[in-house]
Design a protein around this motif. Structure first.
Motif, PDB file in Angstrom:
ATOM      1  N   GLY A  52      13.121  -7.363 -15.508  1.00 52.12           N
ATOM      2  CA  GLY A  52      13.113  -6.407 -14.411  1.00 52.12           C
ATOM      3  C   GLY A  52      12.297  -5.168 -14.698  1.00 52.12           C
ATOM      4  N   ASP A  53      11.581  -5.149 -15.831  1.00 57.58           N
ATOM      5  CA  ASP A  53      10.793  -3.970 -16.204  1.00 57.58           C
ATOM      6  C   ASP A  53       9.514  -3.878 -15.385  1.00 57.58           C
ATOM      7  N   LEU A  54       9.113  -2.649 -15.091  1.00 56.36           N
ATOM      8  CA  LEU A  54       7.845  -2.397 -14.417  1.00 56.36           C
ATOM      9  C   LEU A  54       6.698  -2.576 -15.398  1.00 56.36           C
ATOM     10  N   ILE A  55       5.711  -3.371 -15.016  1.00 51.42           N
ATOM     11  CA  ILE A  55       4.534  -3.602 -15.857  1.00 51.42           C
ATOM     12  C   ILE A  55       3.376  -2.717 -15.405  1.00 51.42           C
ATOM     13  N   GLU A  56       3.096  -2.736 -14.114  1.00 54.57           N
ATOM     14  CA  GLU A  56       2.043  -1.894 -13.546  1.00 54.57           C
ATOM     15  C   GLU A  56       2.470  -1.448 -12.156  1.00 54.57           C
ATOM     16  N   LYS A  57       2.007  -0.259 -11.770  1.00 55.37           N
ATOM     17  CA  LYS A  57       2.206   0.227 -10.405  1.00 55.37           C
ATOM     18  C   LYS A  57       0.923   0.892  -9.934  1.00 55.37           C
ATOM     19  N   HIS A  58       0.449   0.475  -8.771  1.00 59.77           N
ATOM     20  CA  HIS A  58      -0.784   1.017  -8.220  1.00 59.77           C
ATOM     21  C   HIS A  58      -0.540   1.522  -6.800  1.00 59.77           C
ATOM     22  N   GLU A  59      -1.030   2.732  -6.538  1.00 57.03           N
ATOM     23  CA  GLU A  59      -0.911   3.314  -5.208  1.00 57.03           C
ATOM     24  C   GLU A  59      -2.297   3.570  -4.638  1.00 57.03           C
ATOM     25  N   LEU A  60      -2.379   3.590  -3.328  1.00 55.34           N
ATOM     26  CA  LEU A  60      -3.629   3.919  -2.663  1.00 55.34           C
ATOM     27  C   LEU A  60      -3.850   5.426  -2.716  1.00 55.34           C
ATOM     28  N   PRO A  61      -5.076   5.902  -2.467  1.00 56.13           N
ATOM     29  CA  PRO A  61      -5.320   7.346  -2.428  1.00 56.13           C
ATOM     30  C   PRO A  61      -4.394   8.045  -1.438  1.00 56.13           C
ATOM     31  N   ALA A  62      -4.106   9.305  -1.705  1.00 56.71           N
ATOM     32  CA  ALA A  62      -3.170  10.063  -0.863  1.00 56.71           C
ATOM     33  C   ALA A  62      -3.585  10.067   0.598  1.00 56.71           C
ATOM     34  N   SER A  63      -4.882  10.031   0.845  1.00 61.67           N
ATOM     35  CA  SER A  63      -5.366  10.037   2.235  1.00 61.67           C
ATOM     36  C   SER A  63      -5.017   8.747   2.971  1.00 61.67           C
ATOM     37  N   LEU A  64      -4.611   7.720   2.219  1.00 65.20           N
ATOM     38  CA  LEU A  64      -4.260   6.418   2.812  1.00 65.20           C
ATOM     39  C   LEU A  64      -2.777   6.105   2.625  1.00 65.20           C
ATOM     40  N   HIS A  65      -1.955   7.134   2.524  1.00 64.74           N
ATOM     41  CA  HIS A  65      -0.534   6.897   2.244  1.00 64.74           C
ATOM     42  C   HIS A  65       0.174   6.203   3.410  1.00 64.74           C
ATOM     43  N   GLN A  66      -0.460   6.146   4.583  1.00 64.43           N
ATOM     44  CA  GLN A  66       0.135   5.448   5.732  1.00 64.43           C
ATOM     45  C   GLN A  66      -0.419   4.031   5.900  1.00 64.43           C
ATOM     46  N   ASP A  90      -8.033   6.112  13.896  1.00 67.72           N
ATOM     47  CA  ASP A  90      -8.558   5.894  12.549  1.00 67.72           C
ATOM     48  C   ASP A  90      -8.915   4.422  12.366  1.00 67.72           C
ATOM     49  N   ARG A  91      -9.863   4.158  11.494  1.00 68.09           N
ATOM     50  CA  ARG A  91     -10.239   2.784  11.169  1.00 68.09           C
ATOM     51  C   ARG A  91     -10.337   2.609   9.650  1.00 68.09           C
ATOM     52  N   PRO A  92      -9.200   2.672   8.958  1.00 68.35           N
ATOM     53  CA  PRO A  92      -9.237   2.484   7.507  1.00 68.35           C
ATOM     54  C   PRO A  92      -9.521   1.025   7.157  1.00 68.35           C
ATOM     55  N   ARG A 146      14.517  -1.950  13.775  1.00 68.04           N
ATOM     56  CA  ARG A 146      13.243  -2.004  13.061  1.00 68.04           C
ATOM     57  C   ARG A 146      12.515  -0.657  13.096  1.00 68.04           C
ATOM     58  N   ALA A 147      13.220   0.407  13.470  1.00 66.24           N
ATOM     59  CA  ALA A 147      12.600   1.730  13.514  1.00 66.24           C
ATOM     60  C   ALA A 147      12.125   2.148  12.129  1.00 66.24           C
ATOM     61  N   GLU A 148      10.948   2.768  12.064  1.00 63.80           N
ATOM     62  CA  GLU A 148      10.357   3.212  10.803  1.00 63.80           C
ATOM     63  C   GLU A 148      10.635   4.698  10.640  1.00 63.80           C
ATOM     64  N   LEU A 149      11.346   5.059   9.581  1.00 64.67           N
ATOM     65  CA  LEU A 149      11.985   6.362   9.494  1.00 64.67           C
ATOM     66  C   LEU A 149      11.226   7.395   8.679  1.00 64.67           C
ATOM     67  N   ASN A 150      10.141   7.021   8.022  1.00 66.54           N
ATOM     68  CA  ASN A 150       9.487   7.970   7.115  1.00 66.54           C
ATOM     69  C   ASN A 150       7.962   7.912   7.208  1.00 66.54           C
ATOM     70  N   ILE A 151       7.427   7.715   8.387  1.00 66.18           N
ATOM     71  CA  ILE A 151       5.978   7.534   8.530  1.00 66.18           C
ATOM     72  C   ILE A 151       5.194   8.710   7.940  1.00 66.18           C
ATOM     73  N   ALA A 152       5.718   9.911   8.055  1.00 68.61           N
ATOM     74  CA  ALA A 152       4.993  11.083   7.546  1.00 68.61           C
ATOM     75  C   ALA A 152       4.941  11.131   6.034  1.00 68.61           C
ATOM     76  N   THR A 153       5.893  10.489   5.377  1.00 68.46           N
ATOM     77  CA  THR A 153       5.974  10.609   3.917  1.00 68.46           C
ATOM     78  C   THR A 153       5.878   9.261   3.196  1.00 68.46           C
ATOM     79  N   MET A 154       5.564   8.191   3.902  1.00 70.96           N
ATOM     80  CA  MET A 154       5.559   6.863   3.286  1.00 70.96           C
ATOM     81  C   MET A 154       4.575   6.788   2.120  1.00 70.96           C
ATOM     82  N   LYS A 155       4.909   5.940   1.159  1.00 66.99           N
ATOM     83  CA  LYS A 155       4.080   5.793  -0.035  1.00 66.99           C
ATOM     84  C   LYS A 155       4.058   4.322  -0.456  1.00 66.99           C
ATOM     85  N   PRO A 156       3.116   3.535   0.077  1.00 70.70           N
ATOM     86  CA  PRO A 156       3.032   2.126  -0.300  1.00 70.70           C
ATOM     87  C   PRO A 156       2.540   1.958  -1.727  1.00 70.70           C
ATOM     88  N   SER A 157       2.815   0.780  -2.299  1.00 64.63           N
ATOM     89  CA  SER A 157       2.352   0.507  -3.661  1.00 64.63           C
ATOM     90  C   SER A 157       2.274  -0.994  -3.897  1.00 64.63           C
TER      91      SER A 157
END
Length: 368
Positions: free
Chosen positions: A211-225, A251-253, A191-202
């Motif tokens: 299977g087509d993408l309809i919408e994709k939303h990401e959080l601000p870059a400051s909250l990429h973790q 931090d307390r996001p 269960r090791a997390e391998l990309n914490i520095a570069t992760m990009k949730p959405s």
């Protein structure tokens, strides 16, 4: 007096191995047919694993064995069978009849994939969709299983992100909402997390037919973790999501947000004491459409909070040791804890000290 589980020998022995089916006692079968029940995975203090059915009064009705730790349960209202998924990086899911009348069936993930613990059925009950990891390519996919053909895997489509976790079928019956946690994992590293520095949730919306993408939303870059993990829909169709933060512990996001079609993600402001109590970790999200509320839990922070869906304001909080499982129950929520407690919506608490209740709980309505 505690209601015992059906003898575990009567149920699944191991994933992919033989099993023996058992009829539930008539009284239990009647209860399961006429009242709401709650399905949840568990770990017993002796180290064994399973999924249990709980009554509206929080009593244990019956259980199936699992070969390893389970995570979430989804229900098919057409066939009236449920599926419990292995916790990531598990490679099994178990299909079972919540009344205990039919023998369980094991679904094994294909080579190069593992389950992420969540799934959902199409509205007609014909297809099961499960979040999976294409781990050699570090890509999220949704596996498609034909419920009419012994759950054979018939295809997949991308989640347009990494580390997909919970997914929901929206009201149109075609659009699937997916929480991409953004974290790379590989079963070679557990269960090791391998990309914490570069992760990009959405948060994405995908057409389950094409299977087509309809919408994709990401959080601000400051909250990429800030990993987006769990979701539920309120009465208006708004999707509420909970996050787990992988950045500095000091931090307390904000950890809870909502998503509406065609709009940016909105994180919900909370009093600092409530936010701090979550310890940067939301473990489960459940909406109560009748009451117009949403509950979120944190086993890390021993905290549960109830939010008014219309205003986004906190209306109640509760301290519960290792609370995580949540499901709507009357005007409130049933909750389960890692300490073996089952808290009804009325506030009544039962204790099953031999059981560590797992992360999620599903309410199966009487109409089912």
């Amino acid at each position: 007096m505690r209601t015992p589980l059906i003898d575990r020998r009567d149920f699944l022995k191991a994933a992919g191995a033989g099993f023996i089916a058992a009829m539930a006692p008539r009284a239990w079968a009647n209860t399961l047919s006429t009242d709401a029940v709650f399905a949840t995975a568990f770990v017993k203090r002796d180290g064994s694993f399973g999924a249990a059915m709980l009554s509206e009064a929080g009593k244990l009705l019956h259980a199936i064995d699992l070969p390893d730790r389970g995570h979430d349960v989804t229900f098919n209202p057409v066939s009236k069978r449920s599926v419990v998924f292995a916790r990531q990086p598990g490679t099994f899911a178990v299909v079972f009849d919540h009344t205990g009348r039919e023998a369980p069936q094991t679904i094994a993930s294909i080579t190069g994939r593992h389950f992420f613990g969540h799934g959902v059925f199409s509205a007609d009950g014909a297809l099961l969709y499960a979040t999976e990891n294409d781990f050699d390519n570090a890509a999220g996919v949704v596996g498609i299983y034909d419920a009419r053909a012994k759950f054979s895997r018939i295809g997949e489509f991308p989640t347009y992100g990494m580390g997909p976790h919970e997914l929901l079928l929206l009201g149109d019956g075609r659009t699937v909402a997916i929480a991409n946690g953004g974290i790379e994992t590989h079963p070679d590293y557990g269960r090791a997390e391998l990309n914490i520095a570069t992760m990009k949730p959405s948060y994405v919306l995908v057409d389950r037919i094409t299977g087509d993408l309809i919408e994709k939303h990401e959080l601000p870059a400051s909250l990429h973790q800030l990993s987006i993990r769990h979701m539920d829909a309120d009465a208006s169709g708004t999707i509420w999501f909970g996050c787990q933060y992988r950045g500095p512990g000091t931090d307390r996001p904000l950890l809870v947000g909502r998503a509406a079609r065609g709009k940016d993600l909105q994180l919900i402001d909370m009093p600092q004491d409530v936010l701090s109590g979550f310890k940067n970790y939301i473990g489960s999200v459940a909406a109560n459409p009748v009451a117009g509320t949403v509950a979120v839990s944190s086993p890390e922070g021993n905290s549960l909070a109830v939010i008014d869906a219309a205003s986004g304001k906190i209306v109640a909080t509760k301290v519960l040791v290792e609370v995580c499982g949540l499901a709507p129950d009357g005007p409130g929520f049933m909750a389960t804890t890692g300490a073996g407690e089952i808290i009804e919506g009325s506030g009544t608490t039962r204790s099953e000290p031999d059981y560590v209740w797992d992360n999620h709980m599903l309410r199966i309505a009487p109409a089912a």
